[in-house]
Design an enzyme around this catalytic site. Structure first.
Site, PDB file in Angstrom:
ATOM      1  N   ASP A 239      24.333 -12.944 -38.170  1.00  0.00           N
ATOM      2  CA  ASP A 239      22.902 -13.698 -37.814  1.00  0.00           C
ATOM      3  C   ASP A 239      22.488 -13.358 -36.574  1.00  0.00           C
ATOM      4  O   ASP A 239      21.888 -12.171 -36.386  1.00  0.00           O
ATOM      5  CB  ASP A 239      23.189 -14.998 -38.085  1.00  0.00           C
ATOM      6  CG  ASP A 239      22.455 -16.033 -38.038  1.00  0.00           C
ATOM      7  OD1 ASP A 239      21.111 -15.596 -38.222  1.00  0.00           O
ATOM      8  OD2 ASP A 239      22.611 -17.378 -37.810  1.00  0.00           O
TER       9      ASP A 239
ATOM     10  N   GLU B 274      32.772  -8.845 -42.470  1.00  0.00           N
ATOM     11  CA  GLU B 274      31.975 -10.230 -42.013  1.00  0.00           C
ATOM     12  C   GLU B 274      31.047 -10.659 -43.187  1.00  0.00           C
ATOM     13  O   GLU B 274      30.862  -9.733 -44.293  1.00  0.00           O
ATOM     14  CB  GLU B 274      31.212  -9.904 -40.992  1.00  0.00           C
ATOM     15  CG  GLU B 274      30.437 -11.087 -40.330  1.00  0.00           C
ATOM     16  CD  GLU B 274      31.188 -12.191 -40.013  1.00  0.00           C
ATOM     17  OE1 GLU B 274      32.213 -12.939 -40.864  1.00  0.00           O
ATOM     18  OE2 GLU B 274      30.998 -12.966 -38.977  1.00  0.00           O
TER      19      GLU B 274
ATOM     20  N   ARG C 293      31.209 -22.517 -50.531  1.00  0.00           N
ATOM     21  CA  ARG C 293      31.990 -20.965 -50.375  1.00  0.00           C
ATOM     22  C   ARG C 293      32.295 -20.527 -51.727  1.00  0.00           C
ATOM     23  O   ARG C 293      32.138 -19.189 -51.857  1.00  0.00           O
ATOM     24  CB  ARG C 293      33.186 -21.197 -49.534  1.00  0.00           C
ATOM     25  CG  ARG C 293      33.167 -21.600 -48.176  1.00  0.00           C
ATOM     26  CD  ARG C 293      34.465 -21.220 -47.450  1.00  0.00           C
ATOM     27  NE  ARG C 293      34.493 -22.026 -45.948  1.00  0.00           N
ATOM     28  CZ  ARG C 293      34.126 -21.377 -44.785  1.00  0.00           C
ATOM     29  NH1 ARG C 293      33.555 -20.336 -44.792  1.00  0.00           N
ATOM     30  NH2 ARG C 293      34.132 -22.169 -43.731  1.00  0.00           N
TER      31      ARG C 293
ATOM     32  N   GLY D 299      24.222 -12.135 -34.117  1.00  0.00           N
ATOM     33  CA  GLY D 299      24.950 -11.380 -33.640  1.00  0.00           C
ATOM     34  C   GLY D 299      26.008 -11.602 -32.775  1.00  0.00           C
ATOM     35  O   GLY D 299      26.953 -10.926 -32.059  1.00  0.00           O
TER      36      GLY D 299
ATOM     37  N   LEU E 100      29.882 -11.399 -33.556  1.00  0.00           N
ATOM     38  CA  LEU E 100      30.329  -9.986 -33.725  1.00  0.00           C
ATOM     39  C   LEU E 100      30.320  -9.018 -32.633  1.00  0.00           C
ATOM     40  O   LEU E 100      31.104  -8.303 -32.145  1.00  0.00           O
ATOM     41  CB  LEU E 100      29.672  -9.064 -35.022  1.00  0.00           C
ATOM     42  CG  LEU E 100      30.027  -8.926 -36.350  1.00  0.00           C
ATOM     43  CD1 LEU E 100      31.714  -8.379 -36.211  1.00  0.00           C
ATOM     44  CD2 LEU E 100      30.527 -10.457 -36.796  1.00  0.00           C
TER      45      LEU E 100
ATOM     46  N   LYS F  67      20.943 -10.745 -41.455  1.00  0.00           N
ATOM     47  CA  LYS F  67      19.778 -11.481 -41.056  1.00  0.00           C
ATOM     48  C   LYS F  67      18.940 -10.760 -39.956  1.00  0.00           C
ATOM     49  O   LYS F  67      19.280 -11.362 -38.635  1.00  0.00           O
ATOM     50  CB  LYS F  67      19.829 -12.900 -40.841  1.00  0.00           C
ATOM     51  CG  LYS F  67      20.031 -13.966 -42.116  1.00  0.00           C
ATOM     52  CD  LYS F  67      20.181 -15.133 -41.365  1.00  0.00           C
ATOM     53  CE  LYS F  67      20.537 -16.198 -42.514  1.00  0.00           C
ATOM     54  NZ  LYS F  67      20.960 -17.707 -41.663  1.00  0.00           N
TER      55      LYS F  67
HETATM   56  P1  IMP Z   1      26.335 -15.065 -35.602  1.00  0.00           P
HETATM   57  O1  IMP Z   1      27.236 -15.112 -34.412  1.00  0.00           O
HETATM   58  O2  IMP Z   1      25.061 -15.818 -35.157  1.00  0.00           O
HETATM   59  O3  IMP Z   1      25.798 -13.717 -35.887  1.00  0.00           O
HETATM   60  O4  IMP Z   1      26.870 -16.272 -36.715  1.00  0.00           O
HETATM   61  C1  IMP Z   1      27.560 -15.604 -37.561  1.00  0.00           C
HETATM   62  C2  IMP Z   1      28.428 -16.628 -38.431  1.00  0.00           C
HETATM   63  O5  IMP Z   1      27.456 -17.826 -38.575  1.00  0.00           O
HETATM   64  C3  IMP Z   1      28.543 -16.200 -39.776  1.00  0.00           C
HETATM   65  O6  IMP Z   1      29.956 -15.628 -39.831  1.00  0.00           O
HETATM   66  C4  IMP Z   1      28.641 -17.352 -40.500  1.00  0.00           C
HETATM   67  O7  IMP Z   1      29.843 -17.932 -40.567  1.00  0.00           O
HETATM   68  C5  IMP Z   1      27.531 -18.301 -39.940  1.00  0.00           C
HETATM   69  N1  IMP Z   1      26.238 -18.169 -40.493  1.00  0.00           N
HETATM   70  C6  IMP Z   1      25.159 -17.404 -39.989  1.00  0.00           C
HETATM   71  N2  IMP Z   1      24.135 -17.759 -40.785  1.00  0.00           N
HETATM   72  C7  IMP Z   1      24.599 -18.604 -42.087  1.00  0.00           C
HETATM   73  C8  IMP Z   1      23.872 -18.862 -43.310  1.00  0.00           C
HETATM   74  O8  IMP Z   1      22.783 -18.421 -43.374  1.00  0.00           O
HETATM   75  N3  IMP Z   1      24.694 -19.879 -43.979  1.00  0.00           N
HETATM   76  C9  IMP Z   1      26.243 -19.820 -43.629  1.00  0.00           C
HETATM   77  N4  IMP Z   1      26.710 -19.339 -42.429  1.00  0.00           N
HETATM   78  C10 IMP Z   1      25.898 -18.860 -41.473  1.00  0.00           C
HETATM   79 MG    MG Z   2      31.563 -16.338 -40.499  1.00  0.00          MG
END
Ligand code: IMP
Ligand code: MG
Length: 175
Positions: free
Chosen positions: A101, A97, A163, A103, A106, A129
């Protein structure tokens, strides 16, 4: 209002850390084969660089999930846009991954993959994070912990842009 990107981690530091992760993973899987799952699109740059530094036999598959819209906040939904091509039953699977962030993505995805009965399932993320976590996720390999800022580069985008930045940056604006 133009985007301003401040370098957080240099290209050299990112590459050096990925080399270390590759060595660590190669050691952990010595004598085994590794089936890598790259989460598109964000993890593509990290996956390519990391896979080059893994010395055990590697196979690759891709899955596309969507959790963010075009903004900086999660839409709260996780959607499988394109599923894996291959079965993972009985395989040693490493999910790669770009960033963990909240979570949410995932925790959902790992649960779904676990139900397909891999021999083992581990997670490697380039960035973490930890202070943002709302959904528990067991992260086995982490490149860097980063502050609660909006990060771009090395696969991470803002509305599909940035990206391809070779370094990891913090996105701000010039107000
Ligand atoms: P989560 O489900 O909140 O853990 O988010 C995961 C996904 O959000 C990551 O795979 C990223 O695609 C996107 N994401 C989270 N934080 C950031 C960031 O700071 N910059 C860009 N994409 C982010
Ligand atoms: Mg992503």
């Amino acid at each position: 209002m133009a985007d301003v990107i401040k370098e957080l981690i240099s290209e050299e530091k990112v590459k050096e850390r990925i080399r270390e992760l590759g060595a660590e993973i190669s050691k952990a899987y010595e004598g085994k084969k590794l089936h890598i799952i790259c989460i598109l699109k964000g993890s593509i740059f990290f996956t390519c660089e990391l896979a080059r530094h893994i010395t055990v036999p590697v196979t690759l598959d891709f899955i596309t999930v969507s959790s963010y819209g075009d903004g900086r906040e999660s839409t709260g939904k996780v959607r499988i846009v394109h599923d894996l091509d291959e079965r993972i039953e009985g395989k040693d699977v490493l999910v790669i991954e770009d960033i963990v962030d909240t979570g949410r993505t995932l925790s959902y995805l790992l649960k779904m993959l676990q139900e397909r009965n891999p021999a083992s399932l581990t997670l490697c993320t380039l960035l973490d994070k930890p202070m943002r976590r709302t959904h528990e996720v067991k992260v086995d390999y982490v490149g860097f912990a980063v502050p609660d800022e909006f990060i771009v580069g090395w696969g991470l985008d803002y509305a599909q842009k940035y990206r391809n930045l070779p370094y990891i940056g913090i996105l701000g604006d010039d107000e």
